[in-house]
Design an enzyme around this catalytic site. Structure first.
Site, short mmCIF file in Angstrom:
data_model
loop_
_atom_site.label_atom_id
_atom_site.label_comp_id
_atom_site.label_asym_id
_atom_site.label_seq_id
_atom_site.Cartn_x
_atom_site.Cartn_y
_atom_site.Cartn_z
N ARG A 97 0.80 -1.23 0.00
CA ARG A 97 0.00 0.00 0.00
C ARG A 97 0.83 1.28 0.00
O ARG A 97 0.61 2.17 -0.81
CB ARG A 97 -0.91 0.07 1.25
CG ARG A 97 -2.27 -0.52 1.09
CD ARG A 97 -2.68 -1.11 2.40
NE ARG A 97 -1.73 -2.15 2.74
CZ ARG A 97 -1.82 -3.41 2.28
NH1 ARG A 97 -2.82 -3.75 1.53
NH2 ARG A 97 -0.90 -4.30 2.58
N THR A 98 1.75 1.37 0.95
CA THR A 98 2.40 2.67 1.14
C THR A 98 3.21 3.04 -0.10
O THR A 98 3.09 4.14 -0.63
CB THR A 98 3.28 2.63 2.40
OG1 THR A 98 2.50 2.08 3.46
CG2 THR A 98 3.76 4.01 2.77
N LYS A 126 25.39 -3.46 -0.18
CA LYS A 126 26.86 -3.39 -0.21
C LYS A 126 27.39 -2.59 0.97
O LYS A 126 28.59 -2.34 1.06
CB LYS A 126 27.31 -2.71 -1.51
CG LYS A 126 26.84 -3.37 -2.77
CD LYS A 126 27.23 -2.51 -3.97
CE LYS A 126 26.34 -2.79 -5.15
NZ LYS A 126 26.37 -1.68 -6.11
N ARG A 147 10.93 4.07 3.72
CA ARG A 147 10.58 3.10 4.77
C ARG A 147 11.84 2.35 5.16
O ARG A 147 12.64 1.96 4.30
CB ARG A 147 9.52 2.12 4.28
CG ARG A 147 9.30 0.97 5.26
CD ARG A 147 8.12 0.12 4.90
NE ARG A 147 6.87 0.81 5.14
CZ ARG A 147 5.67 0.23 5.06
NH1 ARG A 147 5.58 -1.04 4.77
NH2 ARG A 147 4.57 0.92 5.28
N HIS A 175 4.34 5.70 11.70
CA HIS A 175 3.91 5.53 10.31
C HIS A 175 2.99 6.72 10.01
O HIS A 175 1.77 6.58 9.92
CB HIS A 175 3.17 4.21 10.16
CG HIS A 175 2.96 3.77 8.73
ND1 HIS A 175 3.09 4.63 7.65
CD2 HIS A 175 2.60 2.56 8.21
CE1 HIS A 175 2.82 3.97 6.53
NE2 HIS A 175 2.53 2.72 6.85
N1 CP Z 1 -0.57 -0.05 5.75
C1 CP Z 1 0.67 -0.31 5.27
O1 CP Z 1 1.67 0.31 5.70
O2 CP Z 1 0.72 -1.28 4.32
P1 CP Z 1 2.02 -1.74 3.53
O3 CP Z 1 2.95 -2.37 4.53
O4 CP Z 1 1.55 -2.68 2.48
O5 CP Z 1 2.67 -0.50 2.96
#
Ligand code: CP
Length: 356
Positions: A97-98, A126, A147, A175
């Site tokens: 999603r993100t 590396k 991320r 998040h």
């Molecule tokens: N909600 C969420 O962070 O989903 P993903 O881990 O798929 O990005």
């Protein structure tokens, strides 16, 4: 010999100029500071990052959500606003999603995307540091969503970056863009933020979406929190301490059945397998909560079920057709809010350009 120890940049709002400070050391001759000033390319635009939902004031969030709703209603108006701009998605951890909603958001705005979707497919494999990586990405893109499995890694990147950095999830910490998604969903479907009872259920210890959401909702009036988790997965002390400091009431319970009838919102979460040290503990706890049709009978007619997804087993698929199930609508709101965020951080409302 001259050694450059580093530099910093200050934006002067009054004169709309940047002051860039370099600190040099002349060996045996002490230190001197060089100050260079130059005009911002964009008008009135100061580069911002997003590390935590609290980086935006409540008023700024209202503006962001209004913009997201406008983008939802008038997609054509925004279809080319990011023409010529590039988003880098640097994902050191898996995501569906993100990452894809960020990419979809940028494409909806007429921009382009580049990036990597795992540490293994980047030069992190590396041994390249996050600091070096973001300095490189700053040469390729105008904005970056990152991320990382380590808490604080996007913050380290932001300190070195010449482009806005968005924390797309850092370890078990925060998040923020999921929280923006959650808030926009609640505001759009309930018509308000505040004045409700929310139950957060599942892995409240490792679930970073929960931590960000509680901190964000604690700024709104009359929000009652009910934390529903097994003893081992209780919400961390720093969160409950924050609520105590603000005199915000909360309850901690183990049984979902006991409280489901009192909720306006039920925020389900999965047990975060990847953050467990011990597989046996995960197996013991993974199915602690399963929301079923039977359990939903006790819930209010207007209660919304939210989930950041991915779902594993904690919401039965038979709930998906229940009008109270809002988790797939939530996914759609995630695109609109990320469109609004990219637009805002690029300073496009102010006719801005990236500050480098
Ligand atoms: N909600 C969420 O962070 O989903 P993903 O881990 O798929 O990005």
């Amino acid at each position: 010999m001259v050694l450059c120890h580093g530099y910093g940049r200050i934006y002067c709002e009054t004169y709309r100029i940047y002051l860039q400070l370099y600190i040099y050391e002349l060996l045996n001759d002490g230190i001197f500071i060089l100050i260079v000033f130059f005009r911002s390319k964009g008008r009135n635009y100061t580069m911002r990052h997003l590390m935590n939902p609290l980086d935006f004031t409540v008023e700024e969030l209202e503006k962001l959500f209004d913009l997201a709703n406008d983008m939802e209603k008038n997609p054509d108006r925004y279809a080319n606003v990011c023409h010529g701009k590039k988003l880098a998605t640097c994902f050191y951890e898996p995501s569906t999603r993100t990452r894809l909603s960020f990419e979809s958001a940028m494409l909806n705005l007429g921009g382009s995307v580049l990036g990597f979707s795992s540490a293994d497919s980047s030069s992190a494999a590396k041994g390249e540091s996050v600091s070096d990586t973001i300095r490189v990405i700053s040469c390729y893109a105008d904005i970056c969503a990152m991320r990382h499995p380590k808490e604080g890694a996007p913050m380290v990147a932001a300190e070195r970056s010449k482009i806005p950095v968005i924390n797309a999830g850092d370890g078990g910490h925060q998040h923020p863009t999921q929280t923006l998604t959650d808030l926009l969903t609640i505001r759009s479907l309930k018509g308000k933020l505040g004045g409700f009872t929310i139950g957060l259920c599942g892995d409240l210890k490792f679930g970073r979406t929960v931590h960000s959401l509680i901190e964000a909702l604690a700024r709104y009036d009359d929000v009652n929190f009910i934390f529903i988790s097994p003893e081992e997965l209780k919400v961390p002390d720093y969160i409950t301490q924050m609520l105590k400091n603000k005199n915000i009431g909360y309850e901690e319970v183990i049984s979902l059945d006991e409280v489901i009838g009192r909720l306006d919102l039920l925020y389900m979460t999965r047990v975060q397998r990847e953050r467990f040290f011990n597989e046996e503990d995960y197996i013991r706890l993974k199915d602690f909560y399963i929301l079923t049709k039977e359990k939903m009978k006790a819930a209010r007619e207007d209660m919304l079920v939210l989930h950041p997804l991915p779902r594993v087993n904690e919401i039965s698929v038979e709930i998906d057709d229940d009008p109270r199930a809002a988790y797939f609508k939530q996914v759609q709101y995630g695109v609109y809010v990320r469109m609004a965020l990219i637009y805002t951080l690029l300073g496009l409302e102010q006719g801005g350009d990236k500050a480098c």
